[in-house]
Design an enzyme around this catalytic site. Structure first.
Site, PDB file in Angstrom:
ATOM      1  N   LYS A 199      25.158  -1.414  18.691  1.00 15.13           N
ATOM      2  CA  LYS A 199      24.764  -0.859  20.704  1.00 15.13           C
ATOM      3  C   LYS A 199      25.511  -0.292  21.271  1.00 15.13           C
ATOM      4  O   LYS A 199      26.436   0.592  21.267  1.00 15.13           O
ATOM      5  CB  LYS A 199      24.939  -2.514  21.033  1.00 15.13           C
ATOM      6  CG  LYS A 199      24.630  -2.116  22.412  1.00 15.13           C
ATOM      7  CD  LYS A 199      24.969  -1.838  23.770  1.00 15.13           C
ATOM      8  CE  LYS A 199      25.028  -1.772  24.954  1.00 15.13           C
ATOM      9  NZ  LYS A 199      25.152  -1.008  26.039  1.00 15.13           N
ATOM     10  N   CYS A 247      39.241   8.983  25.287  1.00 13.20           N
ATOM     11  CA  CYS A 247      41.026   8.511  25.796  1.00 13.20           C
ATOM     12  C   CYS A 247      41.827   9.265  25.808  1.00 13.20           C
ATOM     13  O   CYS A 247      43.278   8.439  26.016  1.00 13.20           O
ATOM     14  CB  CYS A 247      40.290   6.230  25.670  1.00 13.20           C
ATOM     15  SG  CYS A 247      40.038   6.790  23.692  1.00 13.20           S
TER      16      CYS A 247
END
Length: 490
Positions: free
Chosen positions: A179, A287
């Site tokens: 996804k 991140c």
């Protein structure tokens, strides 16, 4: 009424080796952050669309799992060659949908190639174990795939992050449903097309586009055995709790607030360039970005050089855009709030426009000094090219500032002292540590993963640690000699 022609075809799902329209699904418009231009549309698929992909994966699993791993990796050797051959196209897609510079987009694809290379080494890493535990009695351990698994990817690395999971999960015998982020759906389809060209059987990889409904459906689907997630900490917690509540394996990577500790003995030029690159690379949308610098003691001379280096970072040239208009507004509000709270703006990236791309979503490099720990910009993930500088008198005070963060993805120290570096390595509460490196991303086969609220679940998402996540152990005990003496082991 004039119908606008899209730059790229409308995105469809990829199920059982075919591009497939979602059933009764509304669509979302996809804009290029570089220009604000509408470039495609993506379906917001339903749980029924997910189920179709899962069933395709489930049907493909027995045959795929039975293929010897030495044969599986041949597909990925061919796929690696295709990635290299299509480098320019793949980097162009990343740049178009995410807003990176071309060099950053190309580096992302190069990392995907490295991840694929690692998957090709799996036959040498998952050899089984066998031991004669008693006369005529053998115990054997083998690694077996889980079945149908799922991967939920973020917007910031549309090519690399899917490769954190696809090569390893598939080479180890699983079938996967990906996804991708609905904001960057172009790269995922190209990945699927190249894997099919490399010889991957239909149904082994499937792609379902969508938003929250698909994420929830993945967590709930009874035929999905494991879920990987990369995104914000807020959503990572939700995914981890929901997936594990449904008795699935889950590793969920969240956000970060990485601290770069700069000591007075740090090499000024190297430190300034590294810190500037860490905070601004990929427009700060990673991140591993060094979003907080901890100035330990007298380092004003390094801060001055840092500002000089940051001024060399020019939006539209060597600095890409942020992902959306909403992200630009949010990042600029963080800067405004910090200024209102008493911080000093040394370099201001607000209200940036790039000539010829005035509708693009750009934030210039921003350096903010005299930030205090209570300010929101010191605690929250900004996800933009913004550096907050906190002041500390001692190394222990600097480490305390780092350890006070809820996150624990990465930390770094800039120093020429081996003892100070070792002290930070031992005391910083983060899963990845850098010494004179602003973005301490481990290279394969070393795994990627943080601590605290930067990661939920056991195992890391890449490297050798991922083998544990994508496989289960089968233990077999055999005895063929009826004449052997019997004891408690046999």
């Amino acid at each position: 009424m004039e119908v606008q022609t899209l730059k790229y075809p409308a995105i469809r799902n990829y199920v059982a080796g075919q591009l497939t329209a979602a059933t009764q699904a509304p669509t979302l418009e996809v804009y290029s952050p570089l220009s604000g231009e509408l470039i495609s549309t993506v379906p917001l698929s339903t749980a029924a669309d997910l189920d179709a992909a899962v069933q395709a994966a489930k049907a493909a699993f027995p045959a795929w799992a039975a293929v010897p791993i030495k044969e599986k990796v041949q597909i990925f050797y061919r796929y690696k060659t295709l990635l290299e051959h299509h480098m320019h196209t793949l980097a162009g897609l990343v740049r178009e949908e995410n807003g990176k510079t071309y060099d950053e987009a190309r580096a992302e694809v190069e990392k995907a190639i490295e991840l694929t290379e690692f998957a090709c080494s799996m036959p040498q890493l998952i050899q089984g174990e066998i031991l004669e535990v008693s006369k005529g009695v053998e115990c054997r351990i083998e690694r077996k795939p889980l079945g149908v698994v799922a991967s939920i990817a973020p917007f910031n690395f549309p090519n690399m992050v899917p490769h954190w999971t696809i090569p390893n999960a598939l080479v180890l015998g699983n079938c996967l449903v990906l996804k991708p982020s609905e904001q960057v759906p172009l790269s995922a389809i190209k990945i699927a097309e190249l894997l099919k060209e490399a010889g991957l059987p239909n149904g082994v990889l499937n792609i379902v586009n969508g938003d929250r409904e698909i994420v929830e459906a993945i967590c709930d689907h009874p035929d999905i055995q494991a879920v990987s997630f990369v995104g914000s900490t807020k959503i990572a917690k939700v995914v981890y709790r929901r997936a594990t509540a449904n008795l699935k394996r889950c590793v969920a990577l969240g956000g970060a607030k990485n601290h770069l500790l700069v000591l007075p003995d740090a090499q000024p030029e190297m430190t300034a360039s590294n810190v500037a690159a860490s905070m601004s690379g990929c427009a700060g949308q990673r991140c591993m970005a060094g979003s907080t610098m901890v100035a330990v003691g007298g380092v004003d001379h390094i801060i001055s050089k840092l500002v000089e280096e940051a001024k060399k970072i020019v939006p539209g040239q060597n600095l890409g855009s942020v992902i959306s208009r909403e992200a630009k507004a949010r990042i600029e509000q963080h800067i405004t709030d910090a200024e209102a709270a008493g911080a000093t703006i040394l370099l201001d990236g607000r209200n940036t426009q790039v000539p010829g791309h005035e509708a693009g979503y750009y934030v210039g490099p921003t350096v903010i000094d005299h930030v205090t720990p209570d300010m929101a910009i010191a605690k929250e993930e900004v996800f933009g090219p913004v550096l907050a500088i906190l002041r500390a008198k001692t190394l222990d005070e600097g480490i305390a500032l780092e350890n006070a963060s809820n996150y624990g993805n990465a930390a770094a120290v800039f120093t020429q002292s081996g003892s100070h570096a070792r002290y930070v390595m031992e005391h910083a509460s983060a899963g990845m540590i850098g010494v004179n490196i602003g973005v301490p991303v481990p290279r394969e086969p070393f795994s990627f993963g943080g601590w605290n609220e930067s990661k939920f679940g056991a195992c890391d998402i890449t490297g050798k640690s991922s083998i544990e996540f994508w496989t289960q152990l089968k233990k077999t005990t055999t005895k063929w000699n009826p004449e052997s003496r019997t004891n408690w082991m046999s």
